[in-house]
Each structure stands twice: as C-alpha cells, then as structure tokens.
Design a protein around this motif. Structure first.
Motif, PDB file in Angstrom:
ATOM      1  N   UNK A  19      -4.320  10.737  10.465  1.00  0.00           N
ATOM      2  CA  UNK A  19      -4.042   9.350  10.830  1.00  0.00           C
ATOM      3  C   UNK A  19      -2.630   9.191  11.380  1.00  0.00           C
ATOM      4  N   UNK A  20      -1.683   9.842  10.755  1.00  0.00           N
ATOM      5  CA  UNK A  20      -0.277   9.736  11.163  1.00  0.00           C
ATOM      6  C   UNK A  20      -0.027  10.433  12.499  1.00  0.00           C
ATOM      7  N   UNK A  21      -0.481  11.671  12.615  1.00  0.00           N
ATOM      8  CA  UNK A  21      -0.154  12.487  13.775  1.00  0.00           C
ATOM      9  C   UNK A  21      -1.007  12.146  14.995  1.00  0.00           C
ATOM     10  N   UNK A  22      -2.321  12.031  14.796  1.00  0.00           N
ATOM     11  CA  UNK A  22      -3.224  11.875  15.945  1.00  0.00           C
ATOM     12  C   UNK A  22      -3.526  10.427  16.298  1.00  0.00           C
ATOM     13  N   UNK A  23      -3.327   9.520  15.364  1.00  0.00           N
ATOM     14  CA  UNK A  23      -3.610   8.108  15.626  1.00  0.00           C
ATOM     15  C   UNK A  23      -2.375   7.232  15.508  1.00  0.00           C
ATOM     16  N   UNK A  24      -1.221   7.845  15.331  1.00  0.00           N
ATOM     17  CA  UNK A  24       0.073   7.140  15.267  1.00  0.00           C
ATOM     18  C   UNK A  24       0.061   5.961  14.299  1.00  0.00           C
ATOM     19  N   UNK A  25      -0.554   6.160  13.152  1.00  0.00           N
ATOM     20  CA  UNK A  25      -0.598   5.123  12.119  1.00  0.00           C
ATOM     21  C   UNK A  25       0.744   5.122  11.384  1.00  0.00           C
ATOM     22  N   UNK A  26       1.586   4.161  11.704  1.00  0.00           N
ATOM     23  CA  UNK A  26       2.922   4.075  11.132  1.00  0.00           C
ATOM     24  C   UNK A  26       2.951   3.741   9.656  1.00  0.00           C
ATOM     25  N   UNK A  27       1.839   3.265   9.115  1.00  0.00           N
ATOM     26  CA  UNK A  27       1.787   2.937   7.685  1.00  0.00           C
ATOM     27  C   UNK A  27       1.707   4.187   6.812  1.00  0.00           C
ATOM     28  N   UNK A  28       1.302   5.295   7.397  1.00  0.00           N
ATOM     29  CA  UNK A  28       1.182   6.543   6.653  1.00  0.00           C
ATOM     30  C   UNK A  28       2.509   7.294   6.743  1.00  0.00           C
ATOM     31  N   UNK A  29       3.115   7.510   5.595  1.00  0.00           N
ATOM     32  CA  UNK A  29       4.364   8.264   5.551  1.00  0.00           C
ATOM     33  C   UNK A  29       4.193   9.447   4.606  1.00  0.00           C
ATOM     34  N   UNK A  30       5.065  10.421   4.756  1.00  0.00           N
ATOM     35  CA  UNK A  30       5.039  11.564   3.855  1.00  0.00           C
ATOM     36  C   UNK A  30       5.267  11.102   2.415  1.00  0.00           C
ATOM     37  N   UNK A  31       6.144  10.144   2.237  1.00  0.00           N
ATOM     38  CA  UNK A  31       6.433   9.611   0.901  1.00  0.00           C
ATOM     39  C   UNK A  31       5.194   8.951   0.287  1.00  0.00           C
ATOM     40  N   UNK A  32       4.474   8.171   1.076  1.00  0.00           N
ATOM     41  CA  UNK A  32       3.249   7.527   0.596  1.00  0.00           C
ATOM     42  C   UNK A  32       2.221   8.564   0.169  1.00  0.00           C
ATOM     43  N   UNK A  33       2.026   9.574   1.003  1.00  0.00           N
ATOM     44  CA  UNK A  33       1.048  10.616   0.679  1.00  0.00           C
ATOM     45  C   UNK A  33       1.432  11.343  -0.607  1.00  0.00           C
ATOM     46  N   UNK A  34       2.713  11.657  -0.754  1.00  0.00           N
ATOM     47  CA  UNK A  34       3.165  12.336  -1.970  1.00  0.00           C
ATOM     48  C   UNK A  34       2.947  11.461  -3.201  1.00  0.00           C
ATOM     49  N   UNK A  35       3.389  10.208  -3.117  1.00  0.00           N
ATOM     50  CA  UNK A  35       3.290   9.310  -4.274  1.00  0.00           C
ATOM     51  C   UNK A  35       1.842   9.052  -4.686  1.00  0.00           C
ATOM     52  N   UNK A  36       0.960   8.925  -3.715  1.00  0.00           N
ATOM     53  CA  UNK A  36      -0.436   8.600  -4.012  1.00  0.00           C
ATOM     54  C   UNK A  36      -1.293   9.815  -4.366  1.00  0.00           C
ATOM     55  N   UNK A  37      -0.995  10.967  -3.749  1.00  0.00           N
ATOM     56  CA  UNK A  37      -1.887  12.115  -3.889  1.00  0.00           C
ATOM     57  C   UNK A  37      -1.334  13.246  -4.755  1.00  0.00           C
ATOM     58  N   UNK A  38      -0.030  13.439  -4.713  1.00  0.00           N
ATOM     59  CA  UNK A  38       0.580  14.563  -5.423  1.00  0.00           C
ATOM     60  C   UNK A  38       1.855  14.148  -6.151  1.00  0.00           C
ATOM     61  N   UNK A  39       1.786  13.154  -7.029  1.00  0.00           N
ATOM     62  CA  UNK A  39       3.011  12.705  -7.717  1.00  0.00           C
ATOM     63  C   UNK A  39       3.609  13.769  -8.635  1.00  0.00           C
ATOM     64  N   UNK A  40       2.803  14.732  -9.049  1.00  0.00           N
ATOM     65  CA  UNK A  40       3.285  15.760  -9.975  1.00  0.00           C
ATOM     66  C   UNK A  40       4.101  16.857  -9.286  1.00  0.00           C
ATOM     67  N   UNK A  41       4.041  16.945  -7.961  1.00  0.00           N
ATOM     68  CA  UNK A  41       4.781  17.967  -7.236  1.00  0.00           C
ATOM     69  C   UNK A  41       6.222  17.524  -6.976  1.00  0.00           C
ATOM     70  N   UNK A  42       7.102  18.497  -6.920  1.00  0.00           N
ATOM     71  CA  UNK A  42       8.472  18.186  -6.516  1.00  0.00           C
ATOM     72  C   UNK A  42       8.461  17.881  -5.019  1.00  0.00           C
ATOM     73  N   UNK A  43       9.527  17.269  -4.530  1.00  0.00           N
ATOM     74  CA  UNK A  43       9.584  16.944  -3.102  1.00  0.00           C
ATOM     75  C   UNK A  43       9.500  18.206  -2.252  1.00  0.00           C
TER      76      UNK A  43
END
Length: 108
Positions: A19-43
């Motif tokens: 969504x971010x790369x191919x559809x230029x969806x500005x609402x999708x950020x790396x921070x959002x993906x981390x917080x929602x999908x992988x909160x247990x991982x370090x940055x």
C-alpha cells in the motif's frame, strides 16, 4: 497458534508495504506497521524485517513472476535455512499468494 499470528502479522506487513510503496498510501508508515504488527520487536529488528520484506516485494514486482515462479523463488532459499527461516518463507509465500489473489499488487 503462534504460526497463525506470525502469518497474519507478515501478511499485514506485506500488505502495508504494498500500500505504501505501490499505491502511495501516506497513512501507512513504518512506525504504524511496527506498532500494530510487531510491537515486541526492537526498532532495529523491525527495520531489518521491513527492509527484507520490501526488497522481496520489489524483486517479485520487477520480475513479474507468475505463481509457479513465485513459489520457486520463495521456497528455494529454504534448502539451506533453519526451521525458523523455513517457517518465515512459508508464511511469506502464503501471504504473498493471498495478496496476489486480492490484486493488491499492480503487476498480476
């Protein structure tokens, strides 16, 4: 149960990157993906995973692979990898096939 959650998280990550790369969806950020999908991982761990999956999607997109080629591409590295890596490749393959079926990517 952990495999199901891992597959869902990976599918969400692949979808978010597409969504971010191919559809230029500005609402999708790396921070959002981390917080929602992988909160247990370090940055650092998440950034490495994100970049690896982004590169994987880019390789698939530029090669314009059909499903048979995609399966070979995603499963070939499992010959020399550990069980954990094999599970990740399998989850990636399943997630990518699902995204292709949903026409998330503009190349199929």
């Amino acid at each position: 149960m952990a495999d199901v959650e891992a597959t869902k998280s990976l599918s969400g990550l692949l979808n978010g990157i597409a969504q971010k790369v191919y559809y230029s969806n500005g609402e999708i950020t790396e921070e959002l993906l981390k917080d929602e999908l992988y909160p247990e991982l370090s940055q650092d761990e998440f950034t490495a995973l994100h970049e690896k999956m982004r590169g994987l999607l880019k390789s698939i997109a530029t090669a314009d692979m059909d499903l048979a080629q995609l399966e070979i591409f995603l499963t070939a590295p499992t010959v020399c990898c550990s069980t954990n890596h094999k599970a990740l490749f399998r989850a990636t393959f399943i997630s990518t096939k699902q995204l292709l079926r949903l026409n998330i990517f503009p190349f199929n």
